[in-house]
Design a protein around this motif. Structure first.
Motif: not given
Lengths: 217, 217
Positions: A92, A99, A102, A143, A147, B46, B51, B54-58, B66-71
């Motif tokens: 994890r 992430k 990136f 943003r 964080v 958003r 957030l 996806q902390p940049f609101g994209q 239960d793992i969440s990945i952005f980018e």
């Protein structure tokens, strides 16, 4: 373990010194206390021997035995597999660090590079193009601020993600772009206060100063 | 195996349709034939729930259990660990794919995004700022051309690196930026001719068309 060799330019002009990307790799290697040597590729001649390792004619690249890697993001993920000082060891935590690696490059530097290059080149700031570039960076920093406010490092413990994010933010800060982002500024200051950053920065400056002497000879 | 959920906007305006980054993830999932479901996050709001992922609101982000990945780069590397249709299985091949993942995003898209955004926004092209942006992209394409000329895919077999590189290049091609880069153009055409791309693209278009109906209702 195979020998690690970091290759950078033998010399660069004054303005980019302290900003050349080999600094990110030196920083990671110093954090991890991994032994490495530094090799040169000529700044003035980016021929086939260079392009075989770095097809875009840039630096750095890293060789680990007979594996050759370019792109600082890829190099730092590779080093992260060699030292738990550079990446959390649980799956994890590793995903979290990856992430943010990136995000540092593709959410933040994607916005900061056009901004810092415009500043560096002295492009006019009364244009629609500049407003777009400036707004893009401000949106990302707005943003990022919440964080970074509550946390010391991006992925729990210090990791390669912090090396990349701090290296991106410190350049924005040089052009006074973090005035409205106190958490981003404090984070960049916290990261670059680490002894490994100071060593990496001093080593890069000394490396290019040695290049001056070799050219002058 | 845990359920994969791809989250994207419930709706976007017409111009970016076919270009929203969830396409990269859909494409990878289709190539690997991994089962997944698509979830919505509101385009118009958003908030904290968005957030947190996806902390940049994209968009997009992917949850794997239960793992969440952005980018998209991080998501595609993660999926590459789940399917040998997306990454070579040998360590050398994986390193090769990983460095081209970063090169697609950080050597090529870092140069193409300012260029395509300027085109998209219709910024004037008689400025020093535009010349800088245009020269930057041309430099990268000139270096990429001899890389892509002799090879079908970047890392031996088709991989997530090709999804990212082709997605970056096809947008440049839309604005006629590959006229002097026949190997880049042929590569982008070859990649986007794959059935998994066609499915991903059609699914994104249908998803946002459904969003139109929901808003109209």
């Amino acid at each position: 373990m195979a020998e690690l060799t970091l290759t950078t330019f033998n010399w660069v002009p004054e303005p980019p010194r302290g900003l050349v990307r080999d600094l990110r790799v030196r920083w990671a290697l110093e954090e991890a206390a991994l032994p490495y040597r530094v090799a040169n590729t000529p700044f003035d001649d980016r021929g086939p021997a260079h392009l075989a390792h770095q097809p875009f004619g840039q630096v750095p690249w890293l060789t680990d035995g007979d594996i050759s890697i370019f792109e600082t993001g890829a190099i730092l993920l590779h080093l992260g597999e060699r030292s738990d000082k550079l990446m959390p060891t649980d799956p994890r935590g590793r995903t979290e660090a990856t992430k943010w690696v990136f995000a540092a490059l593709n959410s933040v530097e994607m916005a900061s590079l056009p901004w810092t290059m415009s500043k560096f080149m002295g492009h006019p700031t009364d244009t629609a193009a500049w407003k777009f570039v400036d707004d893009f960076l401000k949106l990302r920093l707005r943003r990022l601020e919440p964080v970074l406010g509550p946390r010391q490092w991006l992925a729990g413990s210090f990791s390669v993600a912090d090396i990349l994010m701090a290296d991106v933010l410190r350049v924005v800060d040089k052009f006074d772009g973090l005035a409205d982002s106190p958490a981003c500024r404090a984070y960049a200051a916290r990261a670059t206060a680490r002894p490994a950053f100071a060593k990496a920065h001093a080593d890069q400056m000394a490396h290019f100063a040695a290049g001056d002497k070799a050219r002058g000879a």
